[in-house]
Design a protein around this motif. Structure first.
Motif, PDB file in Angstrom:
ATOM      1  N   THR A 140      -5.971   6.735   7.967  1.00 46.09           N
ATOM      2  CA  THR A 140      -5.090   7.844   7.620  1.00 46.09           C
ATOM      3  C   THR A 140      -6.181   8.967   7.841  1.00 46.09           C
ATOM      4  N   SER A 180      -6.605   1.148   5.718  1.00 44.98           N
ATOM      5  CA  SER A 180      -5.425   2.109   5.671  1.00 44.98           C
ATOM      6  C   SER A 180      -6.004   3.555   5.500  1.00 44.98           C
ATOM      7  N   LEU A 201       0.905  -1.076   0.040  1.00 47.66           N
ATOM      8  CA  LEU A 201       0.151   0.074  -0.017  1.00 47.66           C
ATOM      9  C   LEU A 201       0.830   1.241   0.032  1.00 47.66           C
ATOM     10  N   ARG A 202       0.313   2.148  -0.661  1.00 53.67           N
ATOM     11  CA  ARG A 202       1.271   3.500  -0.632  1.00 53.67           C
ATOM     12  C   ARG A 202       0.145   4.577  -1.390  1.00 53.67           C
ATOM     13  N   ARG A 225      -0.548   3.011   7.998  1.00 56.14           N
ATOM     14  CA  ARG A 225      -0.738   1.547   7.711  1.00 56.14           C
ATOM     15  C   ARG A 225      -1.319   0.852   8.724  1.00 56.14           C
ATOM     16  N   ASP A 226      -0.525   1.110  10.011  1.00 61.40           N
ATOM     17  CA  ASP A 226      -1.071   0.389  11.141  1.00 61.40           C
ATOM     18  C   ASP A 226      -0.712   1.149  12.446  1.00 61.40           C
TER      19      ASP A 226
END
Length: 187
Positions: free
Chosen positions: A111, A107, A4-5, A186-187
């Motif tokens: 965010t 995610s 993921l990005r 992410r986490d």
């Protein structure tokens, strides 16, 4: 391996390719013409660094294929809505059923929470069991349905709203931080 990005402008063609079947073959999107890469780049830029655009890829190296994307946008224009976002996620046909959409949406939610948004709203053309399951698996709850809101593919389509609390609705609300400042969580 799924990575993921944050989405980049050069992902626009892949994002447009993922989105096109949703526009052209069904009622998931109320658009009638699929946007091209230029239009997607324009939409990404219109977020002005405030709203996130994220992608899931099949690896971390440059040039790896985009499997899915998720993003947030302004919910409504009035200033009192600035703590609320509308969210969307789209998964390529090849990646459906592999949990990519859920990872990406989780995610996105994390965010948005880190940014200080208070609520997220998912707008779902009905029926759409897969999208409902994805939203509910990531903490969204049904908030209501508007009947016969869009006409597409020869029929009237209902629209459901799913809502998720991201942070406490404090008085006064805190400031929302731009995605360009917070980055992807992410986490």
């Amino acid at each position: 391996m799924i990575a993921l990005r944050p989405a980049r402008p050069d992902d626009a063609a892949a994002i447009a390719a993922i989105y096109a079947p949703y526009v052209l073959t069904g009622t998931v999107s109320f658009e009638t013409e699929a946007p091209d890469a230029r239009a997607i780049r324009t939409r990404m830029a219109a977020s002005g660094g405030l709203y996130p655009w994220l992608v899931a890829t099949n690896g971390e190296a440059e040039g790896d294929g985009v499997l899915a994307y998720a993003y947030a946008t302004q919910f409504r224009e009035r200033p009192a809505y600035r703590w609320v976002v509308e969210t969307s996620v789209y998964v390529s046909g090849a990646a459906q059923g592999q949990g990519v959409g859920r990872l990406l949406y989780q995610s996105l939610v994390k965010t948005l929470r880190a940014q200080g948004f208070v609520h997220a709203v998912g707008v779902i053309a009905l029926p759409n069991d897969h999208s409902i399951q994805l939203h509910e698996a990531t903490g969204f709850r049904r908030a209501g349905v508007l009947r016969e809101m869009g006409y597409k593919q020869g029929r009237w389509v209902d629209v459901g709203f799913w809502q998720r609390e991201l942070t406490d609705a404090t008085i006064p609300p805190g400031d929302v931080r731009p995605f360009s400042e917070v980055g992807m969580v992410r986490d």
